[in-house]
Design a protein around this motif. Structure first.
Motif, PDB file in Angstrom:
ATOM      1  N   PHE A   1     -17.052 -32.908  73.524  1.00  0.00           N
ATOM      2  CA  PHE A   1     -16.820 -33.845  72.423  1.00  0.00           C
ATOM      3  C   PHE A   1     -17.384 -35.245  72.655  1.00  0.00           C
ATOM      4  O   PHE A   1     -17.332 -36.086  71.760  1.00  0.00           O
ATOM      5  CB  PHE A   1     -15.317 -33.948  72.136  1.00  0.00           C
ATOM      6  CG  PHE A   1     -14.768 -32.715  71.474  1.00  0.00           C
ATOM      7  CD1 PHE A   1     -14.974 -32.484  70.121  1.00  0.00           C
ATOM      8  CD2 PHE A   1     -14.062 -31.775  72.207  1.00  0.00           C
ATOM      9  CE1 PHE A   1     -14.478 -31.344  69.510  1.00  0.00           C
ATOM     10  CE2 PHE A   1     -13.560 -30.635  71.600  1.00  0.00           C
ATOM     11  CZ  PHE A   1     -13.772 -30.412  70.250  1.00  0.00           C
TER      12      PHE A   1
ATOM     13  N   TRP B   1     -12.579 -36.125  61.729  1.00  0.00           N
ATOM     14  CA  TRP B   1     -12.009 -35.139  62.653  1.00  0.00           C
ATOM     15  C   TRP B   1     -12.517 -35.370  64.081  1.00  0.00           C
ATOM     16  O   TRP B   1     -11.758 -35.242  65.046  1.00  0.00           O
ATOM     17  CB  TRP B   1     -12.364 -33.727  62.205  1.00  0.00           C
ATOM     18  CG  TRP B   1     -11.555 -33.259  61.027  1.00  0.00           C
ATOM     19  CD1 TRP B   1     -11.955 -33.146  59.731  1.00  0.00           C
ATOM     20  CD2 TRP B   1     -10.180 -32.857  61.049  1.00  0.00           C
ATOM     21  NE1 TRP B   1     -10.942 -32.703  58.932  1.00  0.00           N
ATOM     22  CE2 TRP B   1      -9.829 -32.510  59.716  1.00  0.00           C
ATOM     23  CE3 TRP B   1      -9.211 -32.751  62.047  1.00  0.00           C
ATOM     24  CZ2 TRP B   1      -8.552 -32.070  59.367  1.00  0.00           C
ATOM     25  CZ3 TRP B   1      -7.938 -32.305  61.702  1.00  0.00           C
ATOM     26  CH2 TRP B   1      -7.629 -31.972  60.381  1.00  0.00           C
ATOM     27  N   ARG B   2     -13.809 -35.694  64.178  1.00  0.00           N
ATOM     28  CA  ARG B   2     -14.383 -35.917  65.513  1.00  0.00           C
ATOM     29  C   ARG B   2     -13.697 -37.093  66.209  1.00  0.00           C
ATOM     30  O   ARG B   2     -13.350 -37.016  67.388  1.00  0.00           O
ATOM     31  CB  ARG B   2     -15.886 -36.170  65.398  1.00  0.00           C
ATOM     32  CG  ARG B   2     -16.575 -36.245  66.764  1.00  0.00           C
ATOM     33  CD  ARG B   2     -18.082 -36.135  66.646  1.00  0.00           C
ATOM     34  NE  ARG B   2     -18.693 -37.358  66.134  1.00  0.00           N
ATOM     35  CZ  ARG B   2     -19.302 -37.473  64.955  1.00  0.00           C
ATOM     36  NH1 ARG B   2     -19.358 -36.416  64.142  1.00  0.00           N
ATOM     37  NH2 ARG B   2     -19.849 -38.609  64.572  1.00  0.00           N
TER      38      ARG B   2
ATOM     39  N   VAL C   1     -10.181 -36.081  67.365  1.00  0.00           N
ATOM     40  CA  VAL C   1     -10.192 -35.269  68.584  1.00  0.00           C
ATOM     41  C   VAL C   1     -10.552 -36.131  69.791  1.00  0.00           C
ATOM     42  O   VAL C   1      -9.940 -36.018  70.869  1.00  0.00           O
ATOM     43  CB  VAL C   1     -11.179 -34.099  68.446  1.00  0.00           C
ATOM     44  CG1 VAL C   1     -11.321 -33.354  69.767  1.00  0.00           C
ATOM     45  CG2 VAL C   1     -10.725 -33.137  67.356  1.00  0.00           C
TER      46      VAL C   1
END
Length: 314
Positions: A113, A126-127, A130
């Motif tokens: 990630f 969303w990235r 996370v």
């Protein structure tokens, strides 16, 4: 820029090989500071981040898959490899720790990630979510190192006092076959003491494992014990150096003395010359003292004592 890009992959491979070697050779010894030992354990994060990155780059089919599939595959492989590493470390005399597998997974997620391009497949919101979660996990992993550094600073400032139980993370210096807690109702000095709930095991007590170990130039080691019961209790004080730890931990190679603690406060003072001359056939190295232990032997019933103001005196 092209030259840098060409060098990056070989450097990653070299780093990955070095990490693999360090999994089984080198590392923290008994005399190393607690912060170094905890930081060394975090090497699993860096190792598996690099190994996962090399896996993603080298396995072309995996590299073209969606980021969710990559996470599943890489985490499963990381868990398997990490578990195998811990088993192998136990087989070669190192100390396996299953918490290391959590660090392995964290390293793999950092690679996916933060370092591998497939992360861009996720929607930005969303990235970021996370990534924040992973960074939070990383901060939690770093917290024990930070606590150790703070406590080591407190130890340095307090010396020659080895323990007075006023520092916030002081309990982490201690271990033993007894329930240990900081008590604020009884104290020989200051506002707190160490409550030791002794049990009926063969040996039950508390061991100070992290402290300044150079006791040269001092004449006494002193400590206070509070016995809340009317009946006296016999306690053994054990002191040893690093040479004792690496040469078999023989009974005759350390300082052992039994004291009878009467009701109320008991102040014990031990001449360091007696500590130095206790081992048979050698002189204890007062520059590398590694453990102070206070324990009871085969108590008929559970007892409670309080320890405070452990210090060197001249």
């Amino acid at each position: 820029m092209g030259t840098v890009a060409n060098l990056r992959q070989p450097l990653l491979v070299i780093f990955a090989i070095v990490c693999a070697i360090l999994m089984f050779f080198g590392g923290a010894d008994l005399v190393h500071m607690r912060s170094f030992k905890r930081a060394w354990d975090l090497g699993h994060i860096a190792a598996f981040a690099v190994w996962s990155l090399l896996l993603l780059r080298g396995w072309r089919r995996l590299a073209t898959m969606g980021v969710v599939t990559q996470v599943v595959v890489v985490v499963l492989l990381t868990t398997g490899v990490g578990g195998a590493v811990e088993i192998a470390q136990g087989a070669v005399g190192r100390y396996p720790g299953w918490a290391d597998v959590e660090h392995d997974i964290l390293g793999s997620l950092l690679a996916i990630f933060f370092l591998f391009p497939s992360r861009l497949q996720l929607h930005l919101g969303w990235r970021r979510m996370v990534q924040v979660a992973i960074l939070g996990w990383l901060l939690l992993a770093l917290a024990p190192v930070a606590r150790a550094l703070v406590d080591e600073w407190d130890m340095t400032r307090a010396f020659p006092v080895l323990a007075d139980f006023e520092a916030p993370f002081e309990l982490e210096r201690w271990s033993g076959n007894a329930r240990l807690s900081i008590d604020h109702s009884i104290a020989a000095s200051g506002r707190a003491s160490l409550c030791i709930d002794l049990n009926t095991a063969r040996y039950s007590g508390a061991s100070l494992n992290y402290f300044p170990g150079d006791w040269r130039g001092w004449q006494w080691i002193a400590f206070s014990v509070y016995n809340p019961d009317p009946q006296p209790i016999r306690l053994v004080c054990k002191i040893n150096d690093h040479q004792h730890d690496i040469s078999g931990c023989r009974y005759a190679d350390r300082f052992n003395r039994t004291f009878e603690m009467h009701s109320g406060w008991n102040r014990i003072r031990i001449p360091l010359e007696a500590v130095a001359t206790a081992p048979q056939g050698r002189r204890m190295d007062l520059s590398r003292i590694s453990e102070f232990n206070l324990f009871a032997v085969e108590l008929p019933q559970s007892r409670q004592i309080f320890l405070d103001w452990l210090a060197l005196e001249s």
